[in-house]
Design an enzyme around this catalytic site. Structure first.
Site, short mmCIF file in Angstrom:
data_model
loop_
_atom_site.label_atom_id
_atom_site.label_comp_id
_atom_site.label_asym_id
_atom_site.label_seq_id
_atom_site.Cartn_x
_atom_site.Cartn_y
_atom_site.Cartn_z
N SER A 247 0.84 -1.19 0.00
CA SER A 247 0.00 0.00 0.00
C SER A 247 0.88 1.24 0.00
O SER A 247 2.10 1.15 0.17
CB SER A 247 -0.91 0.02 1.23
OG SER A 247 -0.15 0.41 2.35
N LYS A 248 0.22 2.33 -0.23
CA LYS A 248 0.92 3.61 -0.35
C LYS A 248 1.81 3.89 0.85
O LYS A 248 2.90 4.43 0.73
CB LYS A 248 -0.14 4.72 -0.47
CG LYS A 248 0.36 5.91 -1.23
CD LYS A 248 -0.77 6.88 -1.46
CE LYS A 248 -0.27 8.11 -2.15
NZ LYS A 248 -1.35 9.04 -2.43
N ARG A 249 1.31 3.49 2.01
CA ARG A 249 2.09 3.74 3.23
C ARG A 249 3.41 2.97 3.22
O ARG A 249 4.33 3.31 3.94
CB ARG A 249 1.27 3.37 4.47
CG ARG A 249 0.51 4.54 5.05
CD ARG A 249 -0.37 4.10 6.17
NE ARG A 249 -1.44 3.26 5.67
CZ ARG A 249 -1.77 2.09 6.19
NH1 ARG A 249 -1.12 1.61 7.23
NH2 ARG A 249 -2.76 1.39 5.69
#
Ligand code: GLU
Length: 466
Positions: A247-249
């Site tokens: 994910s982006k995180r």
């Protein structure tokens, strides 16, 4: 493929952001499968989440698809331009008794679920507005806009042979009467997707694992419409290197971020292809080879692991392999991003010496910037390597280089050797400070080869500036 004349696949992103790596992999498999069979690949934009969908996202998705070379034969087809069609199919289902209006308010549904929980039951819609033989429905309440629910079969099973997961069977009793159109008339995902896949004659649906629970509803809707069923293949999720969903995180997940960071589209395709599919032990292959091999078998059931080191390895392979003019043009773009304006002609003669040691175009630009912009050696490197003991030798070298009429590898090598003889230093004692001064770093490829690619004037300036 009895019910379909042709193999047709699609990618159906929601335009609520950039093209995610997971969606890119699904697009790649869908595209390769269609190409393998001489079929067609469709781009559909699932924009019914009006609040979150933007044209900018559509543009970014298309840019990323083009960059990867995933060319579609039809589309983009926008769901929001098909509302009339969905409306007509909804009416058709209602008329056939396969869908109905439900006036239950959110409060009533919450109370229903609470009661079910209290009884230890699964929370499923209790079909209170579903017309059934012998049942008297209440009068529709004033002022409540109904949703439309699909009348899911109550008994029996729904099953399919998943291209990835194999046979799957769900009891209809486990799933409830799904909302297929919201009160504002906009269809929900599970309904629009079926009407679209039907109308667009999609024969094979590849999509992420997260949709596997939607497929039973979709199959029941296909059946209610008398539409031919596509084959489904649900691809396992991609995990980040920490074992959690990518994910982006946890780092870059946008395809175009990789483009910006100096990855090549053929490397991304090659790498993405192997995230959930294999062809023997082959690790490095072209899109054409993949198309030749990708017949819907050898899809992995287990989650794939995103491995940045492997991606770098694959990318490094293509950095070495591609045409140097193209590589130079990509370096020019990277340098422009650093505010350094140069031409392909200036860059191209220099890429060969460095490309073998670079995983990305960005790393290559990092090397080549020393030729076009001032360098700033680290104070520590200067202190350690440019000592008083070597300064006289550096001056000698500068004089010898300055006197050269031919500026090439062997004449530079000769000057270096003569300087060593005159000073009694060993090669590293001279070469490292020269590297620090001229290149801004202590390690480089062979010094004569590196210096040859500089303007002589620039080398002298940097040596004399010590
Ligand atoms: N819009 C859905 C998604 O992006 C598409 C799912 C499907 O392919 O059916 O997840």
């Amino acid at each position: 493929m009895s019910s379909f004349d042709k193999i047709r696949t699609r990618i159906a992103p929601s335009p609520t952001g950039f093209l995610h790596l997971g969606t890119a992999r699904t697009a790649l498999y869908s595209w390769a499968y269609a190409r393998h069979h001489g079929g067609e690949f469709v781009l559909r934009i699932e924009d019914t989440d009006v609040a979150r969908s933007t044209q900018d996202s559509v543009d970014q998705i298309i840019e990323a698809m083009n960059w990867l070379g995933l060319h579609y034969d039809e589309g983009p087809i926008y769901q929001m331009q098909r509302l009339e069609r969905y409306q007509a199919v909804l009416e058709q289902l209602i008329a056939a008794g396969r869908a109905y209006r439900c006036y239950a308010t959110p409060e009533e549904l919450t109370a229903m679920r609470e009661a079910q929980k209290a009884r230890g039951e699964k929370t499923l819609y209790d079909r209170r507005w579903r017309p059934e033989p012998g049942k008297v429905l209440p009068a529709p309440p004033e002022g409540v806009k109904p949703v439309i629910r699909f009348a899911n079969p109550i008994d029996g099973d729904v099953s399919w042979d998943d291209l990835v997961k194999g046979p799957i069977k769900i009891k209809n009793r486990e799933i409830d009467d799904l909302i297929i159109a919201r009160a504002d008339g906009v269809p929900t995902y599970n309904f629009a997707v079926v009407v679209d896949d039907w109308d667009m004659k999609i024969s094979h649906v590849f999509r992420g694992d997260e949709h596997v629970n939607n497929t039973p509803w979709q199959i029941n809707i296909f059946n209610a419409l008398g539409a031919p069923l596509p084959r489904f293949g649900h691809l396992p999720i991609i995990l980040g290197d920490d074992g959690l969903k990518l994910s982006k995180r946890r780092g870059a997940v946008s395809v175009m971020d990789y483009a910006a960071n100096g990855y090549l589209p053929e490397a991304m395709l090659n790498y993405l292809a192997r995230l959930g599919w294999s062809h023997g032990d082959d690790e490095l292959f072209s899109a054409e080879q993949m198309v030749g091999w990708f017949d819907g078998t050898h899809l992995s059931k287990s989650p794939a692991q995103w491995d940045p080191a492997k991606l770098d390895w694959v990318n490094a392979h293509y950095v070495k392999q591609i045409d140097e003019a193209r590589l130079a043009a990509l370096v020019v773009e990277q340098l422009a991003g650093k505010g350094v304006a140069v031409s392909v002609e200036q860059v191209q003669p220099k890429v060969g010496l460095f490309k073998d040691r670079c995983a990305t175009v960005a790393a290559l630009a990092e090397w080549l910037v020393m030729y076009f912009a001032p360098v700033s050696p680290a104070a520590e490197d200067l202190a350690v390597h440019v000592t008083d003991a070597v300064r006289p030798a550096i001056s000698t070298l500068a004089e010898k280089l300055s006197a050269l009429t031919d500026w090439n590898k062997s004449s530079i090598q000769q000057a270096l050797k003569e300087t060593l003889t005159a000073s009694g230093l060993k090669m590293p004692q001279l070469a490292v400070p020269v590297r620090v001064a001229v290149c801004g770093r202590a390690q480089t490829p062979s010094l004569d080869a590196v210096l040859e690619l500089f303007d002589k004037k620039k080398v002298l300036e940097r040596l004399q500036g010590l």
